[in-house]
Design a protein around this motif. Structure first.
Motif, PDB file in Angstrom:
ATOM      1  N   LEU A 130     -33.439  59.913  62.057  1.00 48.99           N
ATOM      2  CA  LEU A 130     -34.558  59.651  61.734  1.00 48.99           C
ATOM      3  C   LEU A 130     -34.508  59.182  60.391  1.00 48.99           C
ATOM      4  CD1 LEU A 130     -37.693  60.543  62.056  1.00 48.99           C
ATOM      5  CD2 LEU A 130     -37.269  62.937  60.837  1.00 48.99           C
ATOM      6  N   THR A 131     -35.344  57.946  60.543  1.00 51.07           N
ATOM      7  CA  THR A 131     -35.154  57.229  59.231  1.00 51.07           C
ATOM      8  C   THR A 131     -36.576  56.900  58.477  1.00 51.07           C
ATOM      9  OG1 THR A 131     -33.254  55.742  60.277  1.00 51.07           O
ATOM     10  CG2 THR A 131     -34.465  54.838  58.287  1.00 51.07           C
ATOM     11  N   LEU A 132     -36.969  57.226  57.555  1.00 49.03           N
ATOM     12  CA  LEU A 132     -37.995  57.260  56.744  1.00 49.03           C
ATOM     13  C   LEU A 132     -38.174  56.500  55.422  1.00 49.03           C
ATOM     14  CD1 LEU A 132     -39.792  60.788  57.560  1.00 49.03           C
ATOM     15  CD2 LEU A 132     -40.200  58.579  58.529  1.00 49.03           C
ATOM     16  N   ASP A 133     -38.865  55.841  54.993  1.00 43.21           N
ATOM     17  CA  ASP A 133     -38.924  54.938  53.963  1.00 43.21           C
ATOM     18  C   ASP A 133     -39.432  55.925  52.926  1.00 43.21           C
ATOM     19  OD1 ASP A 133     -38.653  53.433  51.861  1.00 43.21           O
ATOM     20  OD2 ASP A 133     -40.096  51.603  52.814  1.00 43.21           O
ATOM     21  N   ARG A 134     -38.891  56.334  51.708  1.00 40.96           N
ATOM     22  CA  ARG A 134     -39.498  57.083  51.096  1.00 40.96           C
ATOM     23  C   ARG A 134     -40.515  56.260  49.931  1.00 40.96           C
ATOM     24  NH1 ARG A 134     -34.022  60.111  48.440  1.00 40.96           N
ATOM     25  NH2 ARG A 134     -33.042  60.882  50.237  1.00 40.96           N
ATOM     26  N   THR A 135     -40.515  54.869  50.049  1.00 42.61           N
ATOM     27  CA  THR A 135     -41.431  54.458  49.174  1.00 42.61           C
ATOM     28  C   THR A 135     -42.832  54.178  49.926  1.00 42.61           C
ATOM     29  OG1 THR A 135     -40.672  52.157  50.203  1.00 42.61           O
ATOM     30  CG2 THR A 135     -39.333  53.068  48.006  1.00 42.61           C
ATOM     31  N   ARG A 136     -43.025  54.523  50.980  1.00 39.31           N
ATOM     32  CA  ARG A 136     -44.263  54.290  51.700  1.00 39.31           C
ATOM     33  C   ARG A 136     -45.019  55.659  51.586  1.00 39.31           C
ATOM     34  NH1 ARG A 136     -45.766  56.928  56.688  1.00 39.31           N
ATOM     35  NH2 ARG A 136     -44.227  58.206  57.572  1.00 39.31           N
ATOM     36  N   PHE A 137     -44.549  56.567  51.211  1.00 41.45           N
ATOM     37  CA  PHE A 137     -45.416  57.708  50.972  1.00 41.45           C
ATOM     38  C   PHE A 137     -46.262  57.619  49.610  1.00 41.45           C
ATOM     39  CE2 PHE A 137     -42.084  59.417  53.448  1.00 41.45           C
ATOM     40  CZ  PHE A 137     -42.672  60.111  54.338  1.00 41.45           C
ATOM     41  N   VAL A 245     -29.922  70.265  40.781  1.00 38.48           N
ATOM     42  CA  VAL A 245     -30.682  69.220  41.092  1.00 38.48           C
ATOM     43  C   VAL A 245     -32.051  69.265  41.249  1.00 38.48           C
ATOM     44  CG1 VAL A 245     -28.656  67.746  41.695  1.00 38.48           C
ATOM     45  CG2 VAL A 245     -30.129  68.684  43.562  1.00 38.48           C
ATOM     46  N   ASP A 246     -32.835  68.452  40.986  1.00 35.42           N
ATOM     47  CA  ASP A 246     -34.512  68.653  41.164  1.00 35.42           C
ATOM     48  C   ASP A 246     -34.793  68.284  42.511  1.00 35.42           C
ATOM     49  OD1 ASP A 246     -34.577  69.525  38.469  1.00 35.42           O
ATOM     50  OD2 ASP A 246     -34.915  67.180  37.687  1.00 35.42           O
ATOM     51  N   ILE A 247     -36.070  68.935  42.962  1.00 31.49           N
ATOM     52  CA  ILE A 247     -36.483  68.652  44.252  1.00 31.49           C
ATOM     53  C   ILE A 247     -37.444  67.504  44.417  1.00 31.49           C
ATOM     54  CG2 ILE A 247     -37.603  69.743  46.093  1.00 31.49           C
ATOM     55  CD1 ILE A 247     -36.506  72.515  45.487  1.00 31.49           C
ATOM     56  N   HIS A 248     -37.495  66.467  44.988  1.00 29.63           N
ATOM     57  CA  HIS A 248     -38.510  65.422  45.081  1.00 29.63           C
ATOM     58  C   HIS A 248     -39.092  65.591  46.500  1.00 29.63           C
ATOM     59  CE1 HIS A 248     -39.189  60.820  43.781  1.00 29.63           C
ATOM     60  NE2 HIS A 248     -40.292  61.783  44.050  1.00 29.63           N
ATOM     61  N   ILE A 249     -40.476  65.672  46.673  1.00 27.18           N
ATOM     62  CA  ILE A 249     -41.060  65.897  47.814  1.00 27.18           C
ATOM     63  C   ILE A 249     -42.248  65.001  48.050  1.00 27.18           C
ATOM     64  CG2 ILE A 249     -42.653  67.626  49.077  1.00 27.18           C
ATOM     65  CD1 ILE A 249     -41.420  69.906  47.476  1.00 27.18           C
ATOM     66  N   PHE A 250     -41.931  64.136  49.091  1.00 29.43           N
ATOM     67  CA  PHE A 250     -42.851  63.132  49.373  1.00 29.43           C
ATOM     68  C   PHE A 250     -43.884  63.539  50.727  1.00 29.43           C
ATOM     69  CE2 PHE A 250     -38.901  61.587  47.989  1.00 29.43           C
ATOM     70  CZ  PHE A 250     -39.223  60.470  46.911  1.00 29.43           C
ATOM     71  N   PHE A 251     -45.093  63.341  50.512  1.00 28.99           N
ATOM     72  CA  PHE A 251     -45.978  63.476  51.855  1.00 28.99           C
ATOM     73  C   PHE A 251     -47.398  62.377  51.484  1.00 28.99           C
ATOM     74  CE2 PHE A 251     -47.115  65.888  47.788  1.00 28.99           C
ATOM     75  CZ  PHE A 251     -48.494  65.800  47.847  1.00 28.99           C
ATOM     76  N   GLU A 252     -47.946  62.391  52.775  1.00 32.03           N
ATOM     77  CA  GLU A 252     -49.046  61.551  52.911  1.00 32.03           C
ATOM     78  C   GLU A 252     -50.430  62.133  53.132  1.00 32.03           C
ATOM     79  OE1 GLU A 252     -50.291  57.251  55.401  1.00 32.03           O
ATOM     80  OE2 GLU A 252     -48.297  58.460  55.579  1.00 32.03           O
ATOM     81  N   GLU A 256     -48.896  63.914  59.058  1.00 31.76           N
ATOM     82  CA  GLU A 256     -47.533  62.888  58.611  1.00 31.76           C
ATOM     83  C   GLU A 256     -46.599  64.028  58.332  1.00 31.76           C
ATOM     84  OE1 GLU A 256     -47.752  60.027  59.421  1.00 31.76           O
ATOM     85  OE2 GLU A 256     -49.612  59.956  60.177  1.00 31.76           O
ATOM     86  N   PRO A 257     -45.569  63.599  58.639  1.00 31.33           N
ATOM     87  CA  PRO A 257     -44.329  64.413  58.207  1.00 31.33           C
ATOM     88  C   PRO A 257     -44.127  64.566  56.293  1.00 31.33           C
ATOM     89  CG  PRO A 257     -43.447  62.150  58.689  1.00 31.33           C
ATOM     90  CD  PRO A 257     -44.952  62.391  59.178  1.00 31.33           C
ATOM     91  N   VAL A 258     -43.300  65.455  56.066  1.00 31.90           N
ATOM     92  CA  VAL A 258     -43.166  65.723  54.657  1.00 31.90           C
ATOM     93  C   VAL A 258     -41.642  65.594  54.540  1.00 31.90           C
ATOM     94  CG1 VAL A 258     -43.035  67.697  52.710  1.00 31.90           C
ATOM     95  CG2 VAL A 258     -45.022  67.414  54.465  1.00 31.90           C
ATOM     96  N   LEU A 259     -41.245  64.666  53.586  1.00 37.30           N
ATOM     97  CA  LEU A 259     -39.776  64.461  53.216  1.00 37.30           C
ATOM     98  C   LEU A 259     -39.480  65.171  52.016  1.00 37.30           C
ATOM     99  CD1 LEU A 259     -38.235  61.242  53.905  1.00 37.30           C
ATOM    100  CD2 LEU A 259     -37.884  62.287  51.690  1.00 37.30           C
ATOM    101  N   MET A 260     -38.182  65.745  51.883  1.00 36.30           N
ATOM    102  CA  MET A 260     -37.707  66.358  50.488  1.00 36.30           C
ATOM    103  C   MET A 260     -36.405  65.977  50.478  1.00 36.30           C
ATOM    104  SD  MET A 260     -38.801  70.166  51.101  1.00 36.30           S
ATOM    105  CE  MET A 260     -40.522  70.670  51.732  1.00 36.30           C
ATOM    106  N   ALA A 261     -35.995  65.653  49.196  1.00 37.01           N
ATOM    107  CA  ALA A 261     -34.723  65.086  48.756  1.00 37.01           C
ATOM    108  C   ALA A 261     -34.290  65.548  47.251  1.00 37.01           C
ATOM    109  CB  ALA A 261     -34.643  63.448  49.041  1.00 37.01           C
ATOM    110  N   PRO A 262     -33.074  65.471  46.894  1.00 42.30           N
ATOM    111  CA  PRO A 262     -32.703  65.981  45.815  1.00 42.30           C
ATOM    112  C   PRO A 262     -33.133  64.662  44.731  1.00 42.30           C
ATOM    113  CG  PRO A 262     -30.622  65.389  47.105  1.00 42.30           C
ATOM    114  CD  PRO A 262     -32.067  65.349  47.831  1.00 42.30           C
ATOM    115  N   LYS A 263     -33.440  65.145  43.614  1.00 44.70           N
ATOM    116  CA  LYS A 263     -33.556  64.156  42.556  1.00 44.70           C
ATOM    117  C   LYS A 263     -32.580  64.127  41.660  1.00 44.70           C
ATOM    118  CE  LYS A 263     -35.741  61.057  39.804  1.00 44.70           C
ATOM    119  NZ  LYS A 263     -36.325  59.888  40.086  1.00 44.70           N
ATOM    120  N   PHE A 264     -31.512  62.978  41.494  1.00 46.03           N
ATOM    121  CA  PHE A 264     -30.485  63.234  40.519  1.00 46.03           C
ATOM    122  C   PHE A 264     -30.652  62.701  39.212  1.00 46.03           C
ATOM    123  CE2 PHE A 264     -28.923  62.807  44.852  1.00 46.03           C
ATOM    124  CZ  PHE A 264     -28.154  63.924  45.000  1.00 46.03           C
TER     125      PHE A 264
END
Length: 447
Positions: A130-137, A245-252, A256-264
């Motif tokens: 599953l590939t999602l572009d984080r910049t499109r949110f 590390v901090d939590i970075h949450i992306f949504f639209e 639509e899917p919700v993407l979570m990633a660590p923030k370094f």
């Protein structure tokens, strides 16, 4: 494939396996000379997580082929890591051949003990990418794990879904009485309306000021909302809190899917030796916009449907609508049905049902009153209040077949003659404070 790790990398590896186990049941391993990737997907296919580990993350990382793939059960891997991480000096994972049927795990403990495990693996796994572009949110925010954990502490621990509502920040002061100024984010508990306990469940709403709780907040335009699962969110929160590390949450938007990633910190994570991605499916229905009113059935008469909407329909139509709303009778309905010996009634509680005639109507009246007495129900208190458990006592179902009107009896509110035994009535010479139509049931002696 051979890899070995220790120290802080071992702690991060153990946290990764624990987080993956809380999302899915099967661990898919995809190794290449440039990276090692773990994939998992839950059974309902609503949550996907991948963890990427670079060669610098390991003490020893050797891949003899261009790509190696296999899958194992996460339950078995968690059993291997059941040993306390503090007592482990080194962990080694070995796959002798690309088509080997078992994956070897070796633990060297600090006390000199050595443990070896062989886990059966599938060399032809079905790996989902599953590939999602984080910049499109268009909307995202960064929050510290301990702050998000504190905010989630205001909700019930049994909550399954949560709704995040994002609005554009306004310059209104936070103490404005008419508006929730500055609090551009709302956390709302989502309770499934189709469940039986949706009306009794605790509903919680929490308004947040992004400038106070979030490290970064981005949203422009109309308000949007997303509803997703809390279980995977808490698992990812625990992982990020352990890795500091901090939590970075992306949504639209909803659906639509919700993407979570660590923030370094201040960088984009390119210098880190690991990366994590958690993707959650969101509900299609938005909580900001009300549902459309149900349409009339195709077979129904349009005029009749319009009258029902305007509240001018016939009594039979209104009673039918009330019966359709209360498909499952309440506890009170079942209790009164048992007392009367008739079937369960609809939620309105007004209709009476005929029963088979009995030989002696007085016996029927005594049987009803004896059962009411056994339940410990005070008819005197019920007469003053006028209702019993939300129902008029005169609307209790009675047996009306082959009943003779008693001599000198009075009608009860125009609902027919009373079926109670004359001995249960208070005589005019006993108590002049009570009304002559009051009923009295003697209490059961204590012996």
């Amino acid at each position: 494939m051979e890899l070995s790790l220790s120290g802080n990398s071992l702690k991060t590896f153990a946290r990764s396996i624990t987080c993956l186990a809380r999302v899915g049941n099967e661990l898919s391993i995809q190794a290449s000379p440039s990276q090692l990737v773990f994939h998992t997907l839950n059974t309902s296919r609503s949550a996907y997580q991948s963890i990427t580990l670079k060669p610098e993350f390991f003490d020893v990382y050797t891949i003899s082929e261009p790509q190696v793939q296999c899958s194992v059960l996460l339950k078995a891997v968690c059993a291997v890591l059941r040993t306390t991480v503090a007592s482990i000096d080194r962990l080694c994972v070995l796959l002798p051949k690309s088509d080997a049927s078992k994956l070897q795990w070796t633990i060297d403990c600090t006390n000199g003990m050595k443990k070896s495990y062989w886990i059966t693996c599938n060399v032809e796994p079905d790996i989902q990418h599953l590939t999602l572009d984080r910049t499109r949110f268009p909307s995202n925010f960064v929050v510290r794990p301990r702050d998000l954990n504190r905010l989630l502490g205001n909700f019930q621990s049994s909550l399954q879904e949560i709704t995040v509502i994002a609005t554009e920040p306004t310059p209104l002061p936070s103490d404005d009485e008419s508006e929730i100024g500055g609090k551009a984010v709302e956390l709302r508990s989502y309770i499934d309306p189709t469940k039986d306990d949706s009306d009794t469940a605790l509903h919680t709403q929490l308004w947040i000021d992004p400038s106070e709780e979030f490290l970064q907040y981005t949203h422009t335009g109309d308000p949007v909302d997303v509803t997703f699962a809390v279980k995977e969110l808490k698992a990812f929160l625990t992982f990020c809190e352990g890795c500091e590390v901090d939590i970075h949450i992306f949504f639209e938007k909803a659906g639509e899917p919700v993407l979570m990633a660590p923030k370094f910190g201040l960088d984009d994570g390119s210098t880190s030796d690991f990366d994590v991605t958690l993707v959650l499916a969101s509900m299609l229905v938005s909580q900001l916009h009300p549902q459309n009113p149900p349409e009339c059935p195709p077979a129904a008469d349009p005029e009749t449907c319009g009258q029902a909407d305007q509240g001018t329909g016939s009594v039979a139509q209104q009673e039918g609508s009330r019966a359709s709303v209360s498909e499952q009778p309440s506890d009170h309905t079942r209790i009164w049905s048992e007392l009367s010996g008739s079937a369960a009634r609809s939620g309105s509680g007004v209709e009476e049902r005929q029963v088979e005639p009995s030989a002696n109507p007085n016996t029927n009246g005594q049987s009803l009153m004896e059962r009411v007495t056994a339940m410990g129900i005070s008819n005197r208190a019920s007469a003053r209040e006028g209702t019993l458990a939300g129902r008029d006592i005169n609307h209790l179902p009675v047996e009306t077949a082959n009943v003779q009107a008693p001599q000198g009896g009075d009608e009860m509110d125009g609902h027919g003659w009373s079926q109670h035994h004359p001995s249960n009535w208070v005589g005019p010479d006993e108590d002049d404070d009570e009304d002559e139509n009051d009923m009295c049931v003697q209490s059961t002696p204590p012996y």
